[in-house]
Design an enzyme around this catalytic site. Sequence first.
Site, PDB file in Angstrom:
ATOM      1  CD  GLU A 177       9.572 -26.171 -18.442  1.00  0.00           C
ATOM      2  OE1 GLU A 177      10.532 -25.891 -17.871  1.00  0.00           O
ATOM      3  OE2 GLU A 177       8.725 -26.041 -19.127  1.00  0.00           O
ATOM      4  CE  LYS A 216      10.802 -24.258 -15.158  1.00  0.00           C
ATOM      5  NZ  LYS A 216       9.600 -24.453 -15.625  1.00  0.00           N
ATOM      6  CB  CYS A 232       8.351 -22.856 -18.211  1.00  0.00           C
ATOM      7  SG  CYS A 232       6.854 -22.561 -18.381  1.00  0.00           S
TER       8      CYS A 232
END
Length: 309
Positions: free
Chosen positions: A45, A130, A164
């Site tokens: 990430e 995200k 994540c």
Amino acid sequence: MNPRPVIAAVQAAPVFFDKAAGLEKALGLIAGAAAGGADLAAFGESWLPGYPFFVDAAPDALWWAAAAEYADNAITVPGPETDALCAAALAHDIDVVIGVAERAEGRPGTTWCTLLFIGREGVILGRHRKIKPTHHERSVWADGDAQGLVTHPRAYGRLGGLNCWEHNVLLPGFTLIAQGLDVHVAAWPGREPATAPADPVWSRQTLLSRAFASQAGAYVISVAGLRLTEHVPERFRPLSTYEHDGMSVIVDPWGEIVAGPQVGEGILYAQVDRDRLLAAKIACDPAGHYSRPDLFRLDVDGRRVFGRD
């Protein structure tokens, strides 16, 4: 393409607050993964220019200086950094998935945690921002959208990915599963303590990656970042409240770990077994024979947020 395609998790420390040096390191790692026989190389990430570790520290003058440098090292998509990554993918005949901090032209104070998909043809296949940064990450990353929640057809299957804690909520993952996901990149900052900490906000990267692989009937490249104190520029070390220890793994479609965990810098490899992939989907296809479309329906709003072209 190999008859038994090879996927790879690239675990390496970024070059924090220096996107030029980080890009050069990424290019070398891509070449190394290709030399090792990989058809797909995945990074953690926000690998370029690195995970914003300082968000967990108390905001003071040093915090704001780190935040400013971090934003200044974010990249545009497309841009010179993505051009170089595309050229490397083409030169080494390899697909690349890499986490980046993305910013929009003219808005340097707004950044996203973006997962960038690059094809071996030397082109950007897509990008996923995200959807909801976790906890203190919201101080540096903006909310993303569902524009990038798509799978990309590759010779080894349909490729997708999430960042994540997007694996800790259900609907983003199901959106990909419903598109026939076969190989999934689970990108993490990289923290897998030996015992669960009292703090509820930690990634649980291996647990969630194994569960997702079983649910999706897909290979999951659980690729983590690596950040020890020595990797942080000395001026910002007071903001480092803990270390990211990596511990990347590759998980098969039945939820079993087939490579890793990786300790320190290195590249994990695993072969894609199409028979095992198919068997997992025969056993349970949550968007196919194991679904109940008469009872449930998912609507996805694919409109763009600010900064999309």
